[in-house]
Design a protein around this motif. Sequence first.
Motif, PDB file in Angstrom:
ATOM      1  N   VAL A 114      54.017 -44.285 -56.092  1.00 16.20           N
ATOM      2  CA  VAL A 114      55.125 -44.807 -55.299  1.00 16.20           C
ATOM      3  C   VAL A 114      56.454 -44.324 -55.873  1.00 16.20           C
ATOM      4  N   VAL A 115      57.375 -44.012 -54.974  1.00 13.78           N
ATOM      5  CA  VAL A 115      58.728 -43.602 -55.351  1.00 13.78           C
ATOM      6  C   VAL A 115      59.686 -44.612 -54.729  1.00 13.78           C
ATOM      7  N   PHE A 116      60.381 -45.355 -55.561  1.00 16.01           N
ATOM      8  CA  PHE A 116      61.267 -46.399 -55.062  1.00 16.01           C
ATOM      9  C   PHE A 116      62.571 -45.796 -54.541  1.00 16.01           C
ATOM     10  N   PHE A 117      63.085 -46.391 -53.482  1.00 18.68           N
ATOM     11  CA  PHE A 117      64.362 -45.943 -52.936  1.00 18.68           C
ATOM     12  C   PHE A 117      65.490 -46.278 -53.912  1.00 18.68           C
ATOM     13  N   ASP A 118      66.533 -45.474 -53.872  1.00 10.91           N
ATOM     14  CA  ASP A 118      67.689 -45.705 -54.738  1.00 10.91           C
ATOM     15  C   ASP A 118      68.254 -47.108 -54.514  1.00 10.91           C
ATOM     16  N   LEU A 131      60.793 -50.675 -49.688  1.00 10.44           N
ATOM     17  CA  LEU A 131      61.047 -50.683 -51.133  1.00 10.44           C
ATOM     18  C   LEU A 131      60.724 -49.324 -51.747  1.00 10.44           C
ATOM     19  N   TYR A 132      59.706 -48.675 -51.226  1.00 14.99           N
ATOM     20  CA  TYR A 132      59.235 -47.411 -51.796  1.00 14.99           C
ATOM     21  C   TYR A 132      58.620 -46.542 -50.706  1.00 14.99           C
ATOM     22  N   SER A 133      58.424 -45.268 -51.040  1.00 13.87           N
ATOM     23  CA  SER A 133      57.685 -44.344 -50.181  1.00 13.87           C
ATOM     24  C   SER A 133      56.586 -43.693 -51.012  1.00 13.87           C
ATOM     25  N   LYS A 134      55.717 -42.969 -50.332  1.00 12.20           N
ATOM     26  CA  LYS A 134      54.652 -42.212 -51.000  1.00 12.20           C
ATOM     27  C   LYS A 134      54.715 -40.776 -50.471  1.00 12.20           C
ATOM     28  N   PRO A 135      55.728 -40.035 -50.916  1.00  9.14           N
ATOM     29  CA  PRO A 135      56.040 -38.745 -50.293  1.00  9.14           C
ATOM     30  C   PRO A 135      54.988 -37.664 -50.460  1.00  9.14           C
ATOM     31  N   SER A 136      54.137 -37.766 -51.476  1.00 11.95           N
ATOM     32  CA  SER A 136      53.186 -36.678 -51.724  1.00 11.95           C
ATOM     33  C   SER A 136      51.807 -36.936 -51.126  1.00 11.95           C
ATOM     34  N   ILE A 170      71.664 -67.526 -43.731  1.00  8.85           N
ATOM     35  CA  ILE A 170      70.420 -66.973 -44.259  1.00  8.85           C
ATOM     36  C   ILE A 170      70.164 -67.520 -45.664  1.00  8.85           C
ATOM     37  N   HIS A 171      68.958 -68.056 -45.855  1.00  8.02           N
ATOM     38  CA  HIS A 171      68.549 -68.557 -47.166  1.00  8.02           C
ATOM     39  C   HIS A 171      67.500 -67.657 -47.815  1.00  8.02           C
ATOM     40  N   ALA A 172      66.735 -66.935 -46.987  1.00  5.37           N
ATOM     41  CA  ALA A 172      65.643 -66.106 -47.512  1.00  5.37           C
ATOM     42  C   ALA A 172      65.652 -64.739 -46.840  1.00  5.37           C
ATOM     43  N   ILE A 173      65.327 -63.723 -47.611  1.00  7.02           N
ATOM     44  CA  ILE A 173      65.234 -62.360 -47.087  1.00  7.02           C
ATOM     45  C   ILE A 173      63.820 -61.853 -47.340  1.00  7.02           C
ATOM     46  N   LEU A 174      63.141 -61.487 -46.261  1.00  6.65           N
ATOM     47  CA  LEU A 174      61.785 -60.949 -46.336  1.00  6.65           C
ATOM     48  C   LEU A 174      61.838 -59.432 -46.197  1.00  6.65           C
ATOM     49  N   PHE A 175      61.063 -58.749 -47.002  1.00  3.60           N
ATOM     50  CA  PHE A 175      61.038 -57.290 -46.991  1.00  3.60           C
ATOM     51  C   PHE A 175      59.642 -56.790 -46.668  1.00  3.60           C
ATOM     52  N   ASP A 176      59.565 -55.752 -45.832  1.00  2.00           N
ATOM     53  CA  ASP A 176      58.357 -54.949 -45.798  1.00  2.00           C
ATOM     54  C   ASP A 176      58.292 -54.248 -47.155  1.00  2.00           C
ATOM     55  N   ALA A 177      57.132 -53.723 -47.510  1.00  2.00           N
ATOM     56  CA  ALA A 177      57.003 -53.062 -48.817  1.00  2.00           C
ATOM     57  C   ALA A 177      57.074 -51.539 -48.659  1.00  2.00           C
ATOM     58  N   GLY A 178      56.009 -50.932 -48.108  1.00  2.00           N
ATOM     59  CA  GLY A 178      55.996 -49.492 -47.922  1.00  2.00           C
ATOM     60  C   GLY A 178      57.066 -49.030 -46.951  1.00  2.00           C
ATOM     61  N   ASP A 179      57.785 -47.975 -47.312  1.00  2.00           N
ATOM     62  CA  ASP A 179      58.869 -47.371 -46.535  1.00  2.00           C
ATOM     63  C   ASP A 179      60.109 -48.251 -46.454  1.00  2.00           C
ATOM     64  N   TYR A 221      71.040 -55.764 -37.486  1.00  2.00           N
ATOM     65  CA  TYR A 221      71.878 -55.035 -38.438  1.00  2.00           C
ATOM     66  C   TYR A 221      71.138 -53.777 -38.884  1.00  2.00           C
ATOM     67  N   THR A 222      71.907 -52.790 -39.333  1.00  2.00           N
ATOM     68  CA  THR A 222      71.333 -51.557 -39.866  1.00  2.00           C
ATOM     69  C   THR A 222      71.911 -51.287 -41.247  1.00  2.00           C
ATOM     70  N   ALA A 223      71.035 -50.993 -42.194  1.00  2.00           N
ATOM     71  CA  ALA A 223      71.452 -50.594 -43.544  1.00  2.00           C
ATOM     72  C   ALA A 223      71.138 -49.115 -43.707  1.00  2.00           C
ATOM     73  N   ASN A 224      72.146 -48.311 -43.954  1.00  2.66           N
ATOM     74  CA  ASN A 224      71.936 -46.869 -44.105  1.00  2.66           C
ATOM     75  C   ASN A 224      71.396 -46.504 -45.483  1.00  2.66           C
ATOM     76  N   SER A 225      71.592 -47.386 -46.442  1.00  3.80           N
ATOM     77  CA  SER A 225      70.975 -47.252 -47.761  1.00  3.80           C
ATOM     78  C   SER A 225      70.504 -48.641 -48.165  1.00  3.80           C
ATOM     79  N   PHE A 226      69.648 -48.716 -49.159  1.00  5.24           N
ATOM     80  CA  PHE A 226      69.157 -50.035 -49.565  1.00  5.24           C
ATOM     81  C   PHE A 226      70.299 -50.896 -50.093  1.00  5.24           C
ATOM     82  N   ARG A 227      71.219 -50.269 -50.810  1.00  6.72           N
ATOM     83  CA  ARG A 227      72.359 -51.019 -51.353  1.00  6.72           C
ATOM     84  C   ARG A 227      73.242 -51.600 -50.256  1.00  6.72           C
ATOM     85  N   ASP A 228      73.233 -50.961 -49.074  1.00 11.31           N
ATOM     86  CA  ASP A 228      74.073 -51.436 -47.971  1.00 11.31           C
ATOM     87  C   ASP A 228      73.697 -52.841 -47.527  1.00 11.31           C
ATOM     88  N   ILE A 229      72.487 -53.287 -47.853  1.00 13.47           N
ATOM     89  CA  ILE A 229      72.076 -54.643 -47.478  1.00 13.47           C
ATOM     90  C   ILE A 229      73.065 -55.667 -48.030  1.00 13.47           C
TER      91      ILE A 229
END
Length: 230
Positions: free
Chosen positions: A89-93, A13-18, A2-11, A202-210
């Motif tokens: 926006v509230v960023f995940f830990d 990197l962050y959520s909008k809980p309110s 793997i050379h590049a990692i693509l991320f979705d943004a909402g849900d 693969y599954t990451a249970n937390s963002f840091r697990d990546i």
Amino acid sequence: MIHAILFDAGDILYSKPSRQQAFDTFLVSRGYAASKNSDPIAKEMRLKAHAGQMSELEFFERLMAHHGVNRTKDVEEGIELLHAEQRKVVFFDGVADTLFELKRQGFKLGIVTNTYNSQQEKYKWFAPLGIDKVWDTYANSCDLKIIKPDPAIYMAALDPIGVHPQNAAFVGHAKKEIEGAKALDITTIRFNPDPDCFEADYTANSFRDILDLSCIVESANTMSANKPSI
């Protein structure tokens, strides 16, 4: 590798809980019915906005009409609330630290997002964490007028950085978007999954697990070993 990692943004990197609760509270306080949890008409309008077929303002105006909000003051204040909530926006830990570490390890980072907000707008959200500068590529649905899982939007992120799908990973939460990436032979990573999203490479249970996933660790080690010594 793997050379590049693509991320979705909402849900991812962050959520909008309110956002939903705030909108329902507004509707009920003005004498309208609260929104439904599953509303195919609102969903279809949102997808059209994501595809660049209407602006954010037009989407909000249509959403108000859909919910029967017809008094001028209510429409204006409802749109103002939606605009404000969209930006709460509230960023995940661990998001910032993880992205910085992935960047340090040599990965190219990108975003592939279904949205009616501009890249510049989202960078304003990212700036307080310092993650507005980490991105090597950015595919924005409303600008491209295509939405995930269309393969073209993933390629719109990969082509500018010269990375083949087989050398990329995608971090997502939605079943269709994971499947869209997998169809291109992109390695898929599931984080904060929707209730119907059960499968990914693969599954990451937390963002840091990546950082600890074998596909990331092995690729980082290979890049480090191949780095020219100074």
